[in-house]
Design a protein around this motif. Structure first.
Motif, PDB file in Angstrom:
ATOM      1  N   HIS A 133      42.701  39.919  33.674  1.00  0.00           N
ATOM      2  CA  HIS A 133      41.621  40.638  34.368  1.00  0.00           C
ATOM      3  C   HIS A 133      41.995  42.112  34.497  1.00  0.00           C
ATOM      4  O   HIS A 133      43.179  42.459  34.518  1.00  0.00           O
ATOM      5  CB  HIS A 133      41.401  40.028  35.759  1.00  0.00           C
ATOM      6  CG  HIS A 133      41.308  38.530  35.726  1.00  0.00           C
ATOM      7  ND1 HIS A 133      42.298  37.706  36.226  1.00  0.00           N
ATOM      8  CD2 HIS A 133      40.362  37.730  35.200  1.00  0.00           C
ATOM      9  CE1 HIS A 133      41.958  36.442  36.021  1.00  0.00           C
ATOM     10  NE2 HIS A 133      40.786  36.431  35.395  1.00  0.00           N
TER      11      HIS A 133
ATOM     12  N   ASP B  60      45.055  43.251  36.983  1.00  0.00           N
ATOM     13  CA  ASP B  60      46.280  42.461  37.150  1.00  0.00           C
ATOM     14  C   ASP B  60      47.577  43.265  37.022  1.00  0.00           C
ATOM     15  O   ASP B  60      48.568  42.953  37.674  1.00  0.00           O
ATOM     16  CB  ASP B  60      46.324  41.314  36.131  1.00  0.00           C
ATOM     17  CG  ASP B  60      45.251  40.288  36.388  1.00  0.00           C
ATOM     18  OD1 ASP B  60      44.983  39.993  37.569  1.00  0.00           O
ATOM     19  OD2 ASP B  60      44.660  39.790  35.424  1.00  0.00           O
TER      20      ASP B  60
ATOM     21  N   TYR C  22      51.391  32.975  40.834  1.00  0.00           N
ATOM     22  CA  TYR C  22      49.943  33.216  40.893  1.00  0.00           C
ATOM     23  C   TYR C  22      49.243  32.212  40.000  1.00  0.00           C
ATOM     24  O   TYR C  22      49.154  32.380  38.794  1.00  0.00           O
ATOM     25  CB  TYR C  22      49.621  34.651  40.475  1.00  0.00           C
ATOM     26  CG  TYR C  22      48.172  35.014  40.716  1.00  0.00           C
ATOM     27  CD1 TYR C  22      47.631  34.943  41.989  1.00  0.00           C
ATOM     28  CD2 TYR C  22      47.356  35.412  39.671  1.00  0.00           C
ATOM     29  CE1 TYR C  22      46.301  35.249  42.213  1.00  0.00           C
ATOM     30  CE2 TYR C  22      46.022  35.729  39.895  1.00  0.00           C
ATOM     31  CZ  TYR C  22      45.509  35.645  41.159  1.00  0.00           C
ATOM     32  OH  TYR C  22      44.195  35.955  41.379  1.00  0.00           O
TER      33      TYR C  22
ATOM     34  N   HIS D 225      45.385  33.220  34.006  1.00  0.00           N
ATOM     35  CA  HIS D 225      46.746  33.760  33.928  1.00  0.00           C
ATOM     36  C   HIS D 225      47.673  32.781  33.207  1.00  0.00           C
ATOM     37  O   HIS D 225      48.414  33.152  32.296  1.00  0.00           O
ATOM     38  CB  HIS D 225      47.291  34.034  35.338  1.00  0.00           C
ATOM     39  CG  HIS D 225      46.716  35.280  35.949  1.00  0.00           C
ATOM     40  ND1 HIS D 225      47.483  36.359  36.290  1.00  0.00           N
ATOM     41  CD2 HIS D 225      45.442  35.618  36.234  1.00  0.00           C
ATOM     42  CE1 HIS D 225      46.709  37.314  36.787  1.00  0.00           C
ATOM     43  NE2 HIS D 225      45.460  36.880  36.777  1.00  0.00           N
TER      44      HIS D 225
HETATM   45 ZN   LIG Z   1      43.930  38.219  37.399  1.00  0.00          ZN
END
Ligand SMILES: [Zn+2]
Length: 263
Positions: free
Chosen positions: A10, A13, A124, A129
């Motif tokens: 994204h 990030d 995360y 991801h």
């Molecule tokens: Zn992200």
């Protein structure tokens, strides 16, 4: 000239995870590095709640692309150094098509070093991801590319490489984050954990108070065991991916429009 590609699912990030190392490589190391940013999605669904539905899709993608350009310009990285993969935010799957796309891109760009999100020991857990990291690992491990770049993962739980920064460095991160105005709802939350986690990582690096942390992946046979997820990681991955929070719930008309266009 060393070529380095930073992958992010994204548009925002990289700021919290690699902001300092990108800034150093791009501005302070005598132009010895050619840096590219590879953004898998444009973050077209990155707003919380149905009240924002009317902005999601192309409109948000356009704004977040500009936000990314603004942030990267702080490092002196121009829009022609930023590539988009055209995937839809929240729907990055680990499949042959995605892996091939990444492999083709790597074969074309031939980077010496790659940074990407940690897929195994991650702090995360978001499927975009995890799957981006898995695809990068897979391309090198399965020799889908005809060279072996150095691979680093960010947002990892077991770092083995640290990049130190001073207290003034927080200003840089604030400047970078303030470019991502649409992410106001998330960034304040992430900011709260940023300082303690940078402090914690800094303890591992002699002479530095704060640090960014990474896991360098080694592809030597006797080291591969460290690249296999343990049973407990696999079970918790399974568990997390079943939680509603991690499942994409998108306005269906917007989603249909985007998917049609991508085909
Ligand atoms: Zn992200």
């Amino acid at each position: 000239m060393v070529k380095i590609i930073f992958f992010q699912p994204h548009p925002d990030d990289l700021e919290l995870k690699c902001g300092h190392i990108i800034h150093y490589l791009a501005t302070k190391s005598n132009n010895m590095h050619d840096i590219r940013i590879a953004s898998i999605t444009k973050g077209e669904f990155g707003l919380p709640g149905a009240q924002y539905d009317k902005f999601k899709g192309d409109f948000l993608a356009k704004i977040r692309t500009q936000e990314l350009y603004n942030a990267q310009s702080i490092h002196g990285i121009s829009p022609d150094k930023i590539d988009f993969f055209g995937y839809v935010d929240g729907l990055v799957n680990f499949n042959r098509e995605f892996v091939n796309k990444i492999a083709n891109y790597l074969n074309k760009e031939k980077p010496d070093i790659i940074f990407g999100p940690e897929p195994i020991y991650t702090s995360y857990y978001h499927m975009d991801h995890v799957n981006t990291g898995r695809a990068l690992f897979h391309c090198i491990y399965k020799k889908l590319i005809d060279f072996t770049p150095i691979l680093y993962f960010y947002s990892c739980l077991n770092p083995n490489f640290f990049f130190g920064f001073k207290k003034e460095g927080f200003e840089l991160i604030n400047k970078l984050l303030s470019c991502h105005k649409t992410q106001f709802w998330l960034i304040n939350l992430l900011k709260m954990i940023y300082k303690p986690s940078a402090r914690f990582a800094g303890r591992k690096l002699k002479g530095w108070k704060y640090a960014e942390k990474f896991r360098r992946v080694y592809f030597k046979e006797n080291n591969l065991i460290k690249n296999q997820p343990s049973l407990i990681t696999r079970i918790s991955s399974h568990f997390f991916s079943s939680l509603p929070f991690f499942q994409a719930k998108y306005p269906q008309d917007v989603l249909k429009g985007l998917k049609k266009k991508k085909k």
